[in-house]
Design a protein around this motif. Sequence first.
Motif, mmCIF file in Angstrom:
data_model
loop_
_atom_site.group_PDB
_atom_site.id
_atom_site.type_symbol
_atom_site.label_atom_id
_atom_site.label_comp_id
_atom_site.label_asym_id
_atom_site.label_seq_id
_atom_site.Cartn_x
_atom_site.Cartn_y
_atom_site.Cartn_z
ATOM 1 N N SER A 129 0.692 -1.127 0.008
ATOM 2 C CA SER A 129 0.074 -0.052 0.060
ATOM 3 C C SER A 129 0.910 1.227 -0.050
ATOM 4 O O SER A 129 1.722 1.401 0.870
ATOM 5 C CB SER A 129 -1.011 -0.151 1.348
ATOM 6 O OG SER A 129 -1.687 1.194 1.334
ATOM 7 N N PRO A 130 0.547 2.166 -1.043
ATOM 8 C CA PRO A 130 1.548 3.320 -1.065
ATOM 9 C C PRO A 130 1.173 4.507 -0.038
ATOM 10 O O PRO A 130 1.491 5.496 0.152
ATOM 11 C CB PRO A 130 1.313 3.962 -2.265
ATOM 12 C CG PRO A 130 -0.121 3.528 -2.711
ATOM 13 C CD PRO A 130 -0.474 2.152 -2.001
ATOM 14 N N MET A 131 0.102 4.330 0.812
ATOM 15 C CA MET A 131 -0.382 5.262 1.799
ATOM 16 C C MET A 131 0.781 5.804 2.467
ATOM 17 O O MET A 131 1.644 5.334 3.358
ATOM 18 C CB MET A 131 -1.307 4.632 2.806
ATOM 19 C CG MET A 131 -1.990 5.643 3.687
ATOM 20 S SD MET A 131 -3.425 5.123 4.439
ATOM 21 C CE MET A 131 -2.696 4.270 5.675
ATOM 22 N N LEU B 174 0.976 9.259 4.990
ATOM 23 C CA LEU B 174 0.164 10.444 5.631
ATOM 24 C C LEU B 174 0.970 11.554 5.808
ATOM 25 O O LEU B 174 0.506 12.866 5.755
ATOM 26 C CB LEU B 174 -0.240 10.033 7.101
ATOM 27 C CG LEU B 174 -1.245 8.843 7.127
ATOM 28 C CD1 LEU B 174 -1.807 8.810 8.581
ATOM 29 C CD2 LEU B 174 -2.488 9.301 6.261
ATOM 30 N N SER B 175 2.483 11.630 5.729
ATOM 31 C CA SER B 175 3.157 12.736 5.717
ATOM 32 C C SER B 175 3.120 13.584 4.698
ATOM 33 O O SER B 175 3.181 14.844 4.607
ATOM 34 C CB SER B 175 4.577 12.242 5.958
ATOM 35 O OG SER B 175 4.929 11.520 4.721
ATOM 36 N N LEU B 176 2.823 13.266 3.401
ATOM 37 C CA LEU B 176 2.602 13.819 2.284
ATOM 38 C C LEU B 176 1.277 14.756 2.109
ATOM 39 O O LEU B 176 1.338 15.716 1.610
ATOM 40 C CB LEU B 176 2.693 12.855 0.913
ATOM 41 C CG LEU B 176 3.878 12.060 0.633
ATOM 42 C CD1 LEU B 176 3.721 11.445 -0.632
ATOM 43 C CD2 LEU B 176 5.199 13.231 0.553
ATOM 44 N N LEU B 177 0.450 14.109 2.997
ATOM 45 C CA LEU B 177 -0.952 14.788 3.231
ATOM 46 C C LEU B 177 -0.787 16.126 4.024
ATOM 47 O O LEU B 177 -1.300 17.204 3.648
ATOM 48 C CB LEU B 177 -2.006 13.800 4.002
ATOM 49 C CG LEU B 177 -3.306 14.444 3.757
ATOM 50 C CD1 LEU B 177 -4.038 14.687 2.472
ATOM 51 C CD2 LEU B 177 -4.351 13.472 4.745
ATOM 52 N N MET B 178 0.176 16.169 4.919
ATOM 53 C CA MET B 178 0.341 17.416 5.742
ATOM 54 C C MET B 178 1.343 18.316 4.942
ATOM 55 O O MET B 178 1.270 19.437 5.008
ATOM 56 C CB MET B 178 1.140 16.932 7.136
ATOM 57 C CG MET B 178 0.028 15.987 7.945
ATOM 58 S SD MET B 178 -1.562 16.786 8.183
ATOM 59 C CE MET B 178 -0.869 18.092 9.105
ATOM 60 N N GLY B 179 2.391 17.735 4.383
ATOM 61 C CA GLY B 179 3.353 18.536 3.833
ATOM 62 C C GLY B 179 2.851 18.998 2.251
ATOM 63 O O GLY B 179 3.253 20.390 1.894
ATOM 64 N N GLN C 51 -2.551 12.635 -4.505
ATOM 65 C CA GLN C 51 -1.354 11.691 -4.772
ATOM 66 C C GLN C 51 -1.797 10.467 -4.388
ATOM 67 O O GLN C 51 -2.672 10.215 -3.703
ATOM 68 C CB GLN C 51 -0.354 12.166 -3.704
ATOM 69 C CG GLN C 51 0.335 13.597 -3.983
ATOM 70 C CD GLN C 51 1.053 13.440 -5.165
ATOM 71 O OE1 GLN C 51 1.273 12.513 -5.759
ATOM 72 N NE2 GLN C 51 1.028 14.769 -6.048
ATOM 73 N N PRO C 52 -1.254 9.468 -5.154
ATOM 74 C CA PRO C 52 -1.515 7.841 -5.105
ATOM 75 C C PRO C 52 -1.172 7.373 -3.630
ATOM 76 O O PRO C 52 -1.977 6.668 -2.939
ATOM 77 C CB PRO C 52 -0.487 7.254 -5.863
ATOM 78 C CG PRO C 52 -0.243 8.061 -7.007
ATOM 79 C CD PRO C 52 -0.245 9.332 -6.309
ATOM 80 N N GLN C 53 -0.341 8.228 -2.748
ATOM 81 C CA GLN C 53 -0.022 7.947 -1.412
ATOM 82 C C GLN C 53 -1.317 8.118 -0.424
ATOM 83 O O GLN C 53 -1.424 7.919 0.760
ATOM 84 C CB GLN C 53 1.144 8.704 -0.779
ATOM 85 C CG GLN C 53 2.376 8.381 -1.554
ATOM 86 C CD GLN C 53 2.528 8.871 -2.855
ATOM 87 O OE1 GLN C 53 2.013 9.600 -3.315
ATOM 88 N NE2 GLN C 53 3.709 8.383 -3.341
ATOM 89 N N HIS C 54 -2.188 9.119 -0.978
ATOM 90 C CA HIS C 54 -3.457 9.446 -0.116
ATOM 91 C C HIS C 54 -4.704 8.587 -0.252
ATOM 92 O O HIS C 54 -5.672 8.708 0.230
ATOM 93 C CB HIS C 54 -3.671 10.991 -0.463
ATOM 94 C CG HIS C 54 -2.794 11.995 -0.376
ATOM 95 N ND1 HIS C 54 -2.726 13.161 -1.305
ATOM 96 C CD2 HIS C 54 -1.556 11.910 0.328
ATOM 97 C CE1 HIS C 54 -1.547 13.901 -0.833
ATOM 98 N NE2 HIS C 54 -1.000 13.206 0.089
ATOM 99 N N PHE C 55 -4.405 7.464 -1.182
ATOM 100 C CA PHE C 55 -5.763 6.846 -1.870
ATOM 101 C C PHE C 55 -6.280 6.071 -0.650
ATOM 102 O O PHE C 55 -7.613 5.712 -0.605
ATOM 103 C CB PHE C 55 -5.324 5.928 -2.884
ATOM 104 C CG PHE C 55 -6.399 5.403 -3.724
ATOM 105 C CD1 PHE C 55 -7.056 6.012 -4.602
ATOM 106 C CD2 PHE C 55 -6.801 3.939 -3.550
ATOM 107 C CE1 PHE C 55 -8.304 5.651 -5.440
ATOM 108 C CE2 PHE C 55 -7.990 3.557 -4.269
ATOM 109 C CZ PHE C 55 -8.611 4.200 -5.119
ATOM 110 N N GLY C 56 -5.437 5.676 0.206
ATOM 111 C CA GLY C 56 -6.076 4.774 1.403
ATOM 112 C C GLY C 56 -6.749 5.475 2.285
ATOM 113 O O GLY C 56 -7.787 4.789 2.714
ATOM 114 N N ILE C 57 -6.673 6.684 2.568
ATOM 115 C CA ILE C 57 -7.442 7.450 3.064
ATOM 116 C C ILE C 57 -8.897 7.792 2.521
ATOM 117 O O ILE C 57 -9.994 7.712 3.070
ATOM 118 C CB ILE C 57 -7.099 8.938 3.525
ATOM 119 C CG1 ILE C 57 -5.527 8.897 4.107
ATOM 120 C CG2 ILE C 57 -7.889 9.688 4.344
ATOM 121 C CD1 ILE C 57 -5.635 8.267 5.551
#
Length: 521
Positions: A350-352, A354-359, A457-463
């Motif tokens: 999973s690419p999730m 959360l640090s990218l969501l804040m930054g 971003q794909p890293q946010h998809f889990g949220i």
Amino acid sequence: SGALSMWGDRMWHFAISVFLIELYGRNLLLTAVFGLVVAGSVLLLGALIGDWVDRNPRNKVAHASLFIQNISVTVCSIVLMLVFSYKQRIEQIWDGWLTVVCYTVVIVLADVANLASTALTIAIQRDWIVVITGYNRGHLAGMNATMRRIDQVTNILAPLAVGQVMTLASNVVGCGFILGWNLVSLIVEFFFLSRVYRIVPALSVKPPVVELDEVYLERRESSQALILTCITTRGSITDPHTCYISFTCKDGWRAYYRQPVFLAGMGLAFLYTTVLGFDCITTGYAYTQGISGSLLSLLMGVSAITGLMGTVMFTRLRKTYGLVNTGIISSCLHLGCLLLCVCSVFAPGSPMDLSLLMGGSNQPLLPDRSSIHWTNNTLLFDNVPSGTAPESYISIILLFLGVITARIGLWSFDLTVTQLLQENICESERGVVNGVQSSMNYLMDLLHFIMVISAPQPQHFGILVIISVVFITTGHTMYFLYAHKAKRKRPIHFSSTQQLPDTPQLPYSCRALCQSRTQVK
């Protein structure tokens, strides 16, 4: 006619999501903006579209909607062909802003096509079908299931066809294929719809004003009086049209709210706030995870097969347990399968993050697309470009396993609510109420695109997956409340020898509904 129309829609919906990913790089922002525009326009114009369907002859509505839809897709395909053919040259003009203009033209044309498609869907699948089946509940359920099966079969073949064309040839050839299909199908569908209109004389008859119930008449008369007051007070030449739009929208939403199946319709609308479907968002996310367009089209085909299973389950459950209980069973099955998607958020691969969501991240106007090309023929487990393959495929497998299996309960539930709306809405209000239902669907759809724009971003998809499951659970809870009220309000019990669910000529008209209400009183 339905098969041709659905084939074109499925090809276009699959292709436009891939085209937008190609144009803007490995980012879901442009696809989210496109979805936001489409959802917002139907939200604002849904009631007006439905009122237009109610006020005009059925054949004129169908033909006008069909023409606008196909021509818009055709022109949009031409613009996309020019952009892909002269991409580098266009990006150098006006410091790249000509590309933004092209993006805008593509999104506007695609939005117009979607509005016309909404009008055509309301006219054919919410009105024509009810008249053609002679208001027989059993025939209506069979017709709804048949139309949905056609939709699912085209969902198997259409994305597969255009996906293979785009993979083996190029994006330009794919656009040309869609362009040619729309021009040919426009002529054939026009002929078929005209033929159906002549075969079924009842389609040429709409209920006159005297057939409407007193509540509806009083509401329309009060609206007309308020419009006249608005015109007299303001005195502007543009006020009559503005007041008409305002009161048409208000009347439409009031009519929708007072329907007995209001909670069921709202429950269906809440299911649209999700990224757990084969729309442009999920397709774009899978594309960034190293899955090729060819494999995506195959997965969409498998999901269509499970959707077919849902239509078969709907017809059998309705005969055995009734329409309301069918919705309850379908809801439980849908929620159970989506638990796999929740597990995928925390599974390996999973690419999730959360640090990218804040930054956050600063996305340039024209991002680098050197690492993502449709014609590279990228394949899962084979020839995946560096930077696109995840560490493990367990997460993406669980995600698509949940999405695909959930289609069984989803489509059975959708058919249940669709028939509840068909059976419980007056013919004179069928267009405007279904127009508001479309607006509600797109309102909830708009929320999920806003979420994606906030976290592209794909890293946010889990949220987004977790939020989607919360909204879907809320929607099914609303249906459970409707089912509870519907079972409590059954004043009349019929014997086992009375086949009420399949009795023809049910009291769908407003006059018959008023008579039945008077008898109950």
